[in-house]
Design a protein around this motif. Structure first.
Motif, mmCIF file in Angstrom:
data_model
loop_
_atom_site.group_PDB
_atom_site.id
_atom_site.type_symbol
_atom_site.label_atom_id
_atom_site.label_comp_id
_atom_site.label_asym_id
_atom_site.label_seq_id
_atom_site.Cartn_x
_atom_site.Cartn_y
_atom_site.Cartn_z
ATOM 1 N N HIS A 131 0.818 -1.218 0.000
ATOM 2 C CA HIS A 131 0.000 0.000 0.000
ATOM 3 C C HIS A 131 0.850 1.266 0.000
ATOM 4 O O HIS A 131 0.418 2.302 -0.510
ATOM 5 C CB HIS A 131 -0.939 -0.009 1.207
ATOM 6 N N GLN A 142 0.792 3.135 -5.493
ATOM 7 C CA GLN A 142 0.272 2.185 -4.517
ATOM 8 C C GLN A 142 -0.205 0.913 -5.204
ATOM 9 O O GLN A 142 -0.659 0.943 -6.350
ATOM 10 C CB GLN A 142 -0.880 2.807 -3.734
ATOM 11 N N VAL A 144 -2.773 -2.386 -4.714
ATOM 12 C CA VAL A 144 -3.868 -3.056 -4.008
ATOM 13 C C VAL A 144 -3.831 -4.526 -4.425
ATOM 14 O O VAL A 144 -3.916 -4.846 -5.610
ATOM 15 C CB VAL A 144 -5.234 -2.430 -4.373
ATOM 16 N N LYS A 176 -2.667 1.825 -8.339
ATOM 17 C CA LYS A 176 -3.555 2.988 -8.201
ATOM 18 C C LYS A 176 -3.462 3.935 -9.407
ATOM 19 O O LYS A 176 -4.333 4.769 -9.617
ATOM 20 C CB LYS A 176 -3.218 3.754 -6.915
ATOM 21 N N ASP A 202 -9.237 1.158 -3.549
ATOM 22 C CA ASP A 202 -8.037 1.617 -2.872
ATOM 23 C C ASP A 202 -7.672 0.585 -1.807
ATOM 24 O O ASP A 202 -8.237 -0.515 -1.768
ATOM 25 C CB ASP A 202 -8.216 3.028 -2.286
ATOM 26 N N ASN A 203 -6.729 0.935 -0.930
ATOM 27 C CA ASN A 203 -6.212 -0.016 0.043
ATOM 28 C C ASN A 203 -7.285 -0.568 0.991
ATOM 29 O O ASN A 203 -7.132 -1.650 1.554
ATOM 30 C CB ASN A 203 -5.103 0.640 0.875
ATOM 31 N N SER A 277 -6.027 2.724 6.958
ATOM 32 C CA SER A 277 -4.792 2.107 6.479
ATOM 33 C C SER A 277 -4.490 0.839 7.267
ATOM 34 O O SER A 277 -4.986 0.643 8.389
ATOM 35 C CB SER A 277 -3.620 3.084 6.609
#
Length: 495
Positions: A131, A142, A144, A176, A202-203, A277
């Motif tokens: 991440h 980033q 994922v 990303k 996203d993460n 996160s």
């Protein structure tokens, strides 16, 4: 299991042995690296039935992502090579990992909390690395994972960590920087609602999968049960079904409420309701683990009127320390292990003037580490005590990583991320004046683990210790101005 490829030599280097595993996209072989003396590696091939340019591109991207991440984290499988065979079949070469998947390790029963915390710490560190991102074409992007599940986590035996956990299979990982979503990809039982929708991720999509997996590790059951084990069935469950309560599982559980809370937060239906996160998840788990250890510490037996109570906390045990008779009464620093419960505490013993102790005892220490692997593996463990921008004290402590105490302290630092300073006064008696707890940041724990593994593979002689120590001292002198400047910036921000 053997097939027609047994014994085949790839690119005049990798001799294929047995099939080590199969997946929807291809298969993995155990192989010998004949160029490096027969070192065992794993070679992953694409399936011929899946062969097209889009899949080939994705396969190469998987190898690239894994290679870049594997260099940053010991908790991600390392990729060593990429190539194409005589029949234009792409393959890539990984480290060979002999161990069990997390799915096998769970054994269909709730996992003991100590093992759960150890495994989750390592999984989170691997995901945290992804991440945080990798550098591609000069830009940090980033990653994922999109397929976090027990079968994509492997546990191997390790001399330092006991059990080393690694994240596998970045075959459907998403960068990303990708301009648009690629539709649904993943394993339905572990996918977030937004992933089932084929939306941009996203993460926090991985954090949802992590929540499902944590529930399964703690209960041996999945938190959701669809009406039908189909895409539509899982789609409905992830979107509309409430996760099972911990009190509803078959096995009797005695879990901290905070642990159940963080797992449920990770499984929230909307990304905004989840932890932001993996770092946040990791911090919460570490705090729960620490609190659980203190709560479960055995109580001291009732003292009789003539005896003092036996100390039970780490703080109380450290405060009982006395200055060793074989050490001079001088401003020196040395490492020491202190027995505590079923393990040991990593401590640094320090003698300073009483005025210095009073000056620094209420401030958190700053830790820094320097390492040399050759000619002899040594670690410089530098702790800095500070009061303000002008007043600080650097305390260098050298660990020989070929000695049991050095190996053990490094192991404890990587497992717990904490240590204690035991302070003694020059002007006082032999008793400890106070202790200060220090923390090792997660990013530094990662470095320590990598250095620990490197030191295990290094052969060295006693005569090379001085040379490594001199090298560390020179590196420290060159680094001091930067350390002081960094410390001053931190203090200025706090003020």
């Amino acid at each position: 299991m053997r097939d027609e490829y047994y014994g085949r030599l790839l690119v005049q280097r990798y001799q294929l042995l047995e099939i080590a595993g199969k997946g929807s996209m291809g298969q993995v072989y155990q192989a010998k690296d004949t160029l490096l003396g027969g070192v065992i590696v794993a070679v992953k091939f694409l399936s011929r039935s899946k062969m097209n340019q889009r899949v080939r591109d994705r396969f190469m991207r998987e190898a690239t992502i894994s290679a870049l991440l594997g260099e940053k984290s010991i908790h991600i499988v390392k990729v060593r090579d990429y190539g194409v065979d005589d029949e234009e079949m792409p393959f890539y070469v990984m480290e060979y990992l002999k161990g069990d998947s997390l799915k096998e390790a769970m054994q269909n029963k709730p996992m003991p909390l100590p093992k759960f915390f150890s495994f989750m710490r390592q999984i989170c560190l691997g995901l945290q690395c992804a991440h945080d991102g990798i550098e591609i074409d000069g830009n940090v992007t980033q990653v994922v994972h999109r397929d976090i599940k027990p079968s994509n986590i492997i546990i191997v035996k390790d001399a330092t960590l006991g059990e080393l956990v690694k994240v596998l299979d970045f075959g459907i990982a998403l960068l990303k920087s990708d301009e648009s979503p690629t539709g649904f990809m993943g394993t339905p039982a572990y996918c977030s609602p937004e992933q089932m929708d084929g939306k941009t991720l996203d993460n926090r999509a991985d954090i949802y999968s992590l929540g499902i997996m944590m529930f399964q590790m703690l209960t041996a059951e999945l938190p959701l049960k669809p009406k039908a084990s189909s895409f539509e069935g899982w789609f409905q469950s992830h979107h509309y079904q409430k996760p099972k309560l911990f009190s509803e599982v078959k096995a009797p559980l005695n879990l901290p409420q905070a642990l159940m809370d963080i797992v449920n937060q990770c499984m929230a239906k909307t990304a905004e309701q989840r932890p932001s996160s993996v770092t946040e998840v990791l911090k919460v788990l570490e705090q729960i683990e620490q609190n659980s250890a203190q709560t479960s510490a055995p109580l001291a037996s009732q003292p009789n009127p003539q005896s003092a109570p036996t100390p039970t906390t780490a703080e109380a045990i450290c405060l009982q320390s006395t200055w060793p008779k074989d050490k001079p009464r001088a401003e020196i620093v040395f490492p020491q292990l202190i027995p505590y419960q079923q393990t040991e505490l990593a401590t640094m013993w320090i003698m300073l003037s009483r005025s210095d102790i009073e000056k620094y005892q209420n401030n958190k220490p700053h830790s820094q580490f320097l390492f040399v692997g050759s000619p002899h593996p040594m670690l410089l463990w530098l702790t800095t005590l500070y009061q303000d921008e002008q007043q600080h004290r650097m305390l260098p402590c050298y660990l020989d990583l070929k000695k049991p105490i050095g190996e053990k302290i490094l192991q404890i630092l990587t497992q717990t991320g904490s240590y204690r300073l035991i302070l003694f006064a020059l002007e006082g008696d032999e008793r400890c004046v106070c202790t200060i707890e220090g923390k090792v940041p997660a990013r530094k724990i990662q470095l320590l683990k990598e250095w620990s593994l490197e030191s295990q593979n290094t052969s060295a002689t006693h005569g090379q210790i001085k040379e490594s120590k001199r090298s560390l001292k020179e590196e420290l002198e060159a680094l001091k101005p930067k350390l002081v400047a960094s410390l001053q910036r931190q203090i200025s921000k706090k003020n």
